[in-house]
Structures are given as structure tokens and as C-alpha cells.
Enzyme design. Structure first.
Site, short mmCIF file in Angstrom:
data_model
loop_
_atom_site.label_atom_id
_atom_site.label_comp_id
_atom_site.label_asym_id
_atom_site.label_seq_id
_atom_site.Cartn_x
_atom_site.Cartn_y
_atom_site.Cartn_z
N GLN C 113 -2.52 1.78 1.84
CA GLN C 113 -1.27 1.74 1.09
C GLN C 113 -1.10 0.63 0.09
OE1 GLN C 113 -1.51 1.94 4.47
NE2 GLN C 113 -0.40 3.71 5.18
N ASN C 242 5.24 -4.49 4.88
CA ASN C 242 4.73 -3.13 4.87
C ASN C 242 4.02 -2.80 3.60
OD1 ASN C 242 6.22 -1.40 2.90
ND2 ASN C 242 7.87 -2.54 3.85
N CYS C 243 3.18 -1.83 3.74
CA CYS C 243 2.51 -1.23 2.61
C CYS C 243 2.70 0.26 2.74
CB CYS C 243 1.04 -1.57 2.64
SG CYS C 243 0.75 -3.33 2.65
N VAL C 244 3.86 0.76 2.47
CA VAL C 244 4.00 2.21 2.32
C VAL C 244 3.31 2.55 1.02
CG1 VAL C 244 6.12 2.57 3.58
CG2 VAL C 244 6.24 1.88 1.20
#
Lengths: 81, 349, 429
Positions: C113, C242-244
Site C-alpha cells: 500500500q 496505515n498504508c491503505v
């Protein structure tokens, strides 16, 4: 996908983690799964316990496939979380 | 500048070859502009010239769909045009379908831009709106001038590779495609303005009307599982280690069919998850959590189900467009039917 | 509650010996910062590189982006409760900002991501971080470090370095001071009785590995919805872990500079009464989704709101959280506007969201992420191109021989992030 499988003439049950999505996209037979990271399992239950709930879910899926329905139906009676 | 070469497709009625009694004529070719082509040529002005017109009866087209389309495309190909117009068909149903089919074939098979025109009640609009630019028209040929002006303007833009504007600007039927543009204000400010209007009861316009995903009639139940063949399908991104089909971790454009004959349980070393949308740690530990092979084999052994299919079908759900997912399922359902599968268990993450 | 934001405008950044600001020129010492990062045993190597607007530079895979800030007075530090910072309430007093700069963590991907930031060319038009002076921390994990641990190490390295750089602004006189006030609910309600009471529901990504957000150090998947002062965001109370998919990622920088908070404040007391922010999560279990959306609707009602704006981070099952929040808030008689991005497929012909409710009749689009563009080759690379084709938005053949990249704009950091900072939108054609 679920609608196209059904449209092709094959009864299908959707074991779905996010029931509202299954309802929105038009699945007819829906069995709620445990959760997104492990739809048919639960690491906290140990090997045997986990296989038991998996069996419960699959049996419920078969029951759903064996039940005549008129419209969208969520088969969520047996296992509550 | 070189003049653009244009071919125009019309039916026998607009070509002045009789009415319904002549609707059975097969495709034929005329030099230059014919009938509505005169007004169209005028609208195109100096930039383009109608070099040929193809005429076909609507009944002939309807009764010989495949061959008529092939013959018409062959005539058009011969002229190597830069741009093709079909119709306008106004509210003539069969004519609309023919205009749509020809325009679509020209775009897909010849890679040449095509533009047509129809009234919103013409069945051709719903059949072809996602594939084509269909200029909005009135009921009948009374609005010919306005229609061909819009068709000409849009056609020239497309042939000259210019940016096509939104439907209400160019006058075509909404195609149902979500296309990006740069708004004047950032989204947060538009949201603040929209909530103020909504709270005050003033008119506002949503930027994305909620979609209708449609429904399908439920199939009758499986009556005897002990004789049934069951297949597992998953959108959980489970693939053999190494992902031989290179299925994308998100926005999948492919699905895979993977053999599980001879396996009693999903081996964690030989399979993996490529799904980009969730924490795969648990799925990787025990793939049966997504593809319940161990339980299915037990049920098969116990005779509760007749047979488990020798393979499972897999793709990634995250970000995969509904259109792609539909196409996958249409495709693999044929295989499932051929293989005598009576029921499907679909798992998703 | 009153928070003064003192902006120190940074016009350029350079590497040097002393860490200082002189007439808008920020100097940082790369060895010092790298040494600080390497105190963490999970990290094998760390390098500092700079990227400036307009340069022919590609940065990838980018994990998080942060803005250097320092708490000058008032309780607590920026980024409370994370990266070894004490937990203490923030959102009051004075905070100085090195405006125009950003710190980026870059390095080998953990999931799929992480994304791209191009400093020029068409790719630069889509990301807000082509307009900042970027201090890039290129990290490499020790062999054998487990993925969750690598993610934590990278996140903490970024926060620590950002704080060290922010510290330079402590004794500076800001070029501009903006004051944000937030009062107790009854005072707010009484202050502008004739204005509509508007709240903001901020949905925090909380789906698991690399899909987490931290609030005062608490993993957001463990929270139940709660009320925050908008000024707490400005002090880094909410941190991205996060790494969406890169395009709809809300990096820490955007939590510090939340566009919805800015635009609600700009009309506060004039056209509306900005009552506060409700934070909630996007969890992977239905029971959590039900509990959290119930909580959002309850808080909105208890605050006496007339309307709320709901933002989203990510897509897929979080669309369901968005819809549940919408339906339940509307059921309380409170109007909603949803901010989201769209994924209708490359041809734009599919449904943009995976879930829908009829109450969602006011939606603002942040663009569709499936659009395919080709980003030209860049002269300089910060990071690695190794993983381009497995990153979300990339595919087999994305990386061309000449170094150009053909991919969906999903691969570009914050191109469509659904808190509305960009002008990109999608419409029906």
C-alpha cells in the site's frame, strides 16, 4: 460475482464478513462470517475449536443452500458473536 | 489542413428509398452525402467531408444482424474514414439499434470514432449508452438541424483528439462513466457548502447518486447434497505461492482456477494470500480460514456432500470493479456448469 | 480551549552541520537525524534526502508524511502518546509550525500500500506533497524483522525525526499567528443560537496491519467513538499508522492540517456553528461496525447537531461504515454529507462504492482512483522502484524501460484522500 453465478443457474451461498455489502450487491443466501482477517476461523479458539466453528459455518451454508427462499435471506441464527 | 474523411450510415427511409416496404434492402453504398447527410455536411463545414454513405434497411439489419454488421463494416473500412456517423435515429427503435450496433462495431473493430443520435426512449440508448456517444434528439426528424449540429461538433472533437466535455455541454446521453475533473473548490469546502444547504432545506446536488446494484431471482434450493457437486469460490485473494497468474492485490483484472484434488487441507506453504485489503497474517497461518478445504473434505468423506470440485476459483475483492467481478463470474460459471457443479460456496474477506 | 498556530514560512531547506532556520532557510544535519533513527535496533540503515517542488524527483515507496511542529506553551508535546512521548492532553496553548516542509518515511514496502510522490510532471498534479519541501528518511529494516515490527519502527522513526526538526521552531517569531478557539458545548450552542450546529465525523482507518491509526497512542480499532476538539488534531493527537491504497491515504500531515476542520473553522461563527469532531473507526468485524456507528449517531444527537460531514479513509468494507454512519445519523433527524472517493474501474463504468443506502443523498466526490496515467521518468529517485508493479494501482508492465510509470492514480499518495484536501472530483459522463 454472486449474482452472475446465480444467474447462470447455480445456487450459491455467500459466506460474507460484511453482510450489508452482500445485501447491497444482491446476494440471496447469506451466511455471516466471523471477520475479515479470518472469515472461517478464529485463532483464539485453538485448532479443534476453530475447526468446529468452520464446520458450523459450512453446515449453515449448506442449510442455506437447501432452504427455499423468496428474496434475500441472512442465515444468522446459530452463531452469535 | 487536410479535410477529415467521413462515412455516414443511414436507413433506406432517410435515404429516400421508399418506406417500410423497402426496409428489407441489403447494405449498399452511395458516393457523398445523402438525405440527412446534406445537413450534416453543412454542420461539419470546411473541416470534414462526407465521402460515402452506407444505406441499409432496418428489417434487413434486424434479421441479419451478424452478416449485415460485417458487410457494413467492410464497406466503411474500404474508405478508411477518420470519423463515422450513424443516424440520427430519433425514436425509431430498429433504426436506433442498427445505428448503435454499427457505431460500436466501427469503434471496436476499426478503432475509428463514431457518433450517433437518438431520442431518450429509443431502446438503442440503453443498449449502447455505455459504449457510445449518443447525441440527444427529439422524437422525430423535425429537430434534424439541431441534432446534426451537435453530432458534427462532437464528432469533430473526437476525430481531432480534443477533450470531450460533459454530457449536458455536448448534448449526449449520460454514458454512466465516472470521469475525473478538476473542480473549482476543494472537496472539503464543497462538503461544508453542501451541508449548509441541506440543513437549511435549500436545493443542492449530490456528486454521486447512490447506485442500484440490481437483484436476481434466487435459485431453488439443492434438495439432496449427498449427490451434489459443490465448488468453492473466493474473493479472498488465495493463490498458489508465487502467484502464477499474477492476479493483482487490488483492482483485479483476472481470476485463477487452482487444483485441490488430492489435498485434504490447504497447505500453508503452497498457498498464499495476495489480497491488498486486509491483514493477511491470519489467512497465511491457516488458509482454511478463507478456503475451508479441510471441512469440505470431511463432509465429502462423510457422504454429506456428494463431491467437492477438483479446484477452487479465486480473485481479489479489494477495489475490483463490479464490472470486472461480473465478467469473471459469467466466464467461470460456464466452466462450473460444464463440470456439473450443483452449488457454490462463495467466501469473501 | 484556545490554540494559537504560529506559522514559520520555510522557503528552502538544505543539508548542513547546524540545525537552524535563517531567514526562511532551514538547515538540517543528516548524520544527526540518521543516528537518532539508528538507535532503534530494528532499523539497519537510514539516509536523509531532500526533494523540492518542481524538481525531477520520484519518491517511492512513501509510507507516512508528517509536518514538523513544536509545542511552545500549553500542555503536552506534539504526537502525544506515541514514539516514547508522554500521554498528555493537547490542543491548547501555542504551537509553531515549519510551514512548507514535510517529513516522509520511505523504504521497502511492508504490504502493497505504500505509494509514489513525484515532484514534477503529471504525477505531481495529483499529490499535495509535490508542493512541500520534503525531508525524506530512507529506511531499511534489519534482516528478519517481522512486518508489524518494521511498520512500527518506520512510523516511530518518522515521528521522532519530525519532532526533532520541529524543535528548531521553538524560539522563532512566527510569520503568522492564527488563533483557533473551541468552547464547551453549552457555550458554543448559546454563542450562535441562530446558526446551524455542524459536526464532523472523522472515520479513522483501523483494519489491521498497516491499516491503523493511533489516537493519543491508542490503536483506533480499540476505541469507541469519542468527541475531540479540532485543535487536538493540530497538535498531532491523531497519527497515521496505515498504508491503505496510497491515493486515499490520510497521512499524519493531513490529520495535522485536516481540510474539513480548516473549512469548518473558516465559516465558524459566520455561517455555521462548528461543534466539534467525532472520531470513529472502520473495523473488520460486523459487531464493531454496529457498535461504532451506533456510537456516532448517539454522540451526534447528544451534541444537538443539525448536520454532520462524514469523511472516510480507504474503500471496500469501510464503505459500509460510511453508509451505516449515514443511515443511523439521518435516523436521528440529523442531516449528513458524505465525503468519499470512487473506484468504478478503469473504464469508470462500474459502481463507485461497494455499499449504498438511500439516505446517502448528499455525497462529495474526491475523484476516482482507477484512472490510469503515465508518469514520465524522473532524473532522481529517492527510495526504490523494485515494488512498483505489486503496489496497489500498479500492475504487470507498469514500470517501463525508460523509467516512466503507467499506473492507476491509486498509486499516488493522497491523490483522492477523502477528507477533501484536493480539487480532484469525478462526475458522470
Amino acid at each position: 460475482m454472486v449474482k452472475e453465478i446465480e444467474r447462470a443457474g447455480i445456487p450459491v451461498v455467500h459466506i460474507a464478513t460484511v453482510v450489508p455489502i452482500a445485501l447491497t450487491v444482491g446476494a440471496n443466501r447469506i451466511v455471516p462470517a466471523i471477520g475479515i482477517p479470518y472469515p472461517l476461523g478464529d485463532p483464539s479458539l485453538g485448532d479443534e475449536g476453530e475447526k468446529n466453528i468452520r464446520r458450523d459455518l459450512v453446515e449453515r451454508a449448506l442449510k442455506a443452500l437447501g432452504t427455499p427462499i423468496k428474496g434475500q435471506t441472512v442465515f444468522d441464527d446459530a452463531y452469535e458473536f | 489542413m487536410k479535410k477529415l474523411k467521413v462515412v455516414h450510415y443511414i436507413n433506406n427511409f432517410f435515404a429516400g428509398i421508399g418506406g417500410e416496404e423497402k426496409a428489407g434492402i441489403s447494405p449498399e453504398e452511395r458516393d457523398g452525402a445523402v438525405g440527412p447527410g446534406m445537413a450534416l455536411a453543412q454542420a461539419l463545414g470546411e473541416e470534414a467531408e462526407i465521402i460515402a454513405t452506407v444505406v441499409c434497411g432496418d428489417s434487413y439489419f434486424g434479421e441479419n444482424l451478424a452478416s449485415a454488421e460485417k458487410d457494413i463494416v467492410a464497406i466503411i473500412r474500404k474508405h478508411q474514414p477518420d470519423l463515422v456517423f450513424t443516424g440520427p435515429a430519433f425514436n425509431a427503435g430498429r433504426y436506433g439499434v442498427a445505428c448503435g450496433a454499427v457505431a460500436k462495431a466501427v469503434e471496436e473493430q476499426l478503432g475509428i470514432p463514431a457518433v450517433t443520435g437518438m431520442h431518450e426512449e429509443n431502446p438503442g440508448v440503453d443498449m449502447y449508452r455505455k459504449d457510445l456517444y449518443i447525441i440527444k434528439t427529439g422524437h422525430s426528424a423535425a429537430g434534424m438541424k439541431k441534432t446534426v449540429t451537435s453530432m458534427a461538433s462532437l464528432g469533430l472533437k473526437r476525430a481531432q483528439n480534443q477533450l470531450v466535455g460533459p454530457p449536458e455541454e455536448e448534448g449526449y446521453h449520460v454514458r454512466g462513466m465516472r470521469i475525473n475533473y478538476w473542480a473549482e473548490k476543494r472537496a472539503s469546502l464543497r462538503a461544508v457548502e453542501m451541508i449548509l444547504k441541506k440543513v437549511k432545506g435549500e436545493a443542492y446536488q449530490t456528486e454521486y447518486p447512490m447506485p442500484d446494484f440490481g437483484r436476481v431471482e434466487p435459485m431453488p434450493p439443492v434438495l439432496d447434497f449427498s449427490k451434489a457437486k459443490v465448488a468453492i469460490v473466493t474473493s479472498g485473494g488465495i493463490v498458489p505461492t508465487g502467484n502464477p497468474d499474477r492476479i493483482e492485490s487490488s483492482s483485479a483484472t483476472k481470476y485463477g482456477i487452482y487444483d485441490i484434488s488430492g489435498l485434504d487441507s490447504m497447505p500453508a506453504d503452497d498457498y498464499t494470500s495476495i489480497h491488498g485489503g486486509y491483514d493477511r497474517t491470519y489467512a497465511l497461518e491457516d488458509i482454511n480460514r478463507v478456503v475451508p478445504l479441510d471441512v469440505m473434505r470431511d463432509l465429502e468423506r462423510e457422504g454429506i456432500i456428494g463431491k467437492l470440485a477438483d479446484y477452487f476459483i479465486s480473485t481479489t475483492g479489494t477495489g475490483t470493479s463490479v464490472g470486472s467481478a461480473r465478467a469473471f463470474a459469467v466466464d467461470f460459471s460456464n466452466k462450473l456448469l460444464e463440470d456439473g457443479v450443483n452449488a457454490v460456496i462463495l467466501t469473501s474477506t | 480551549m484556545k490554540l494559537e498556530i504560529g506559522n514559520i514560512f520555510i522557503k528552502d531547506v538544505q543539508l548542513g552541520q547546524e540545525t537552524m532556520i535563517n531567514e526562511g532557510l532551514l538547515t538540517i544535519n543528516p548524520e544527526l537525524l540518521a543516528a537518532k533513527i539508528l538507535e532503534d535496533e530494528r532499523i539497519k540503515s537510514a539516509r536523509v534526502e531532500l526533494a523540492k517542488p518542481g524538481e525531477s524527483v520520484r519518491i517511492t515507496p512513501v509510507k507516512d508524511v508528517m509536518e514538523p511542529r513544536v509545542k511552545v506553551f500549553g500542555k503536552g508535546t506534539v504526537f502525544p502518546g506515541v514514539a516514547a512521548n508522554k500521554v498528555e492532553q493537547v490542543g491548547e496553548g501555542r504551537t509553531h509550525v515549519l510551514k512548507g516542509t514535510a517529513v516522509m518515511t520511505v523504504g521497502k514496502i511492508v504490504g502493497f500500500q505504500e505509494g509514489i510522490v513525484d515532484m514534477s510532471g503529471i504525477g505531481a498534479e495529483y499529490t499535495p506533497f509535490s508542493k512541500t519541501l520534503n525531508i525524506c528518511l530512507v529506511l531499511e529494516p534489519m534482516e528478519g524483522v517481522e512486518t508489524h515490527a518494521y511498520e512500527t519502527a518506520a512510523r516511530e522513526a518518522g515521528l521522532k525525526v519530525t519532532q526533532i526538526i520541529g524543535e528548531v521552531g521553538r524560539n522563532m517569531t512566527p510569520d503568522e499567528v492564527i488563533s483557533y478557539e473551541h468552547h464547551p458545548i453549552p457555550h458554543l450552542a448559546a454563542a450562535y443560537p441562530h446558526l446551524p450546529k455542524i459536526g464532523y465525523v472523522c472515520m479513522l482507518q483501523s483494519q489491521g496491519l498497516l491499516h491503523d491509526t493511533y489516537v493519543y497512542g491508542v490503536d483506533a480499532k480499540k476505541i469507541i467513538p469519542t468527541l475531540m476538539s479540532p485543535t487536538e488534531f493540530m497538535d498531532g493527537a491523531v497519527v497515521s499508522g496505515n498504508c491503505v491504497a496510497s491515493c486515499d491515504k490520510i497521512p499524519t500531515y493531513l490529520h495535522q492540517n485536516d481540510p474539513l476542520i480548516e473549512d469548518l473553522y473558516s465559516k465558524h461563527g459566520k455561517e455555521l456553528n462548528f461543534m466539534g469532531v467525532i472520531i470513529t473507526n472502520e473495523n473488520v468485524f460486523m459487531a464493531d461496525k454496529e457498535r461504532s456507528s451506533d456510537g456516532v449517531a448517539k454522540l451526534a444527537k447528544m451534541m444537538g447537531l443539525d448536520g454532520v460531514i462524514i469523511s472516510e479513509e480507504g474503500y471496500g468494507n469501510p464503505d459500509t461504515d460510511l453508509m451505516m454512519n449515514c443511515r443511523k445519523v439521518e435516523a436521528q433527524g440529523i442531516k449528513t454529507v458524505l465525503v468519499t472517493d470512487e473506484f468504478p474501474g478503469k473504464d469508470g463504468k462500474s459502481e463507485s462504492l461497494t455499499d449504498a443506502v438511500k439516505e446517502a443523498d448528499a455525497v462529495v466526490s474526491c475523484g476516482q482512483g482507477n484512472l490510469v496515467i503515465t508518469m514520465p521518468p524522473m532524473e532522481r529517485l529517492i527510495g526504490t522502484l523494485e515494488d512498483i508493479e505489486t503496489m496497489i494501482g500498479g500492475y504487470e508492465g507498469s514500470l517501463k524501460k525508460d523509467g516512466s510509470i503507467e499506473a492507476e492514480i491509486q498509486i499516488i499518495i493522497s491523490a483522492t484522500s477523502a477528507i477533501g484536501g484536493n480539487k480532484l472530483a469525478a462526475r458522470m459522463y
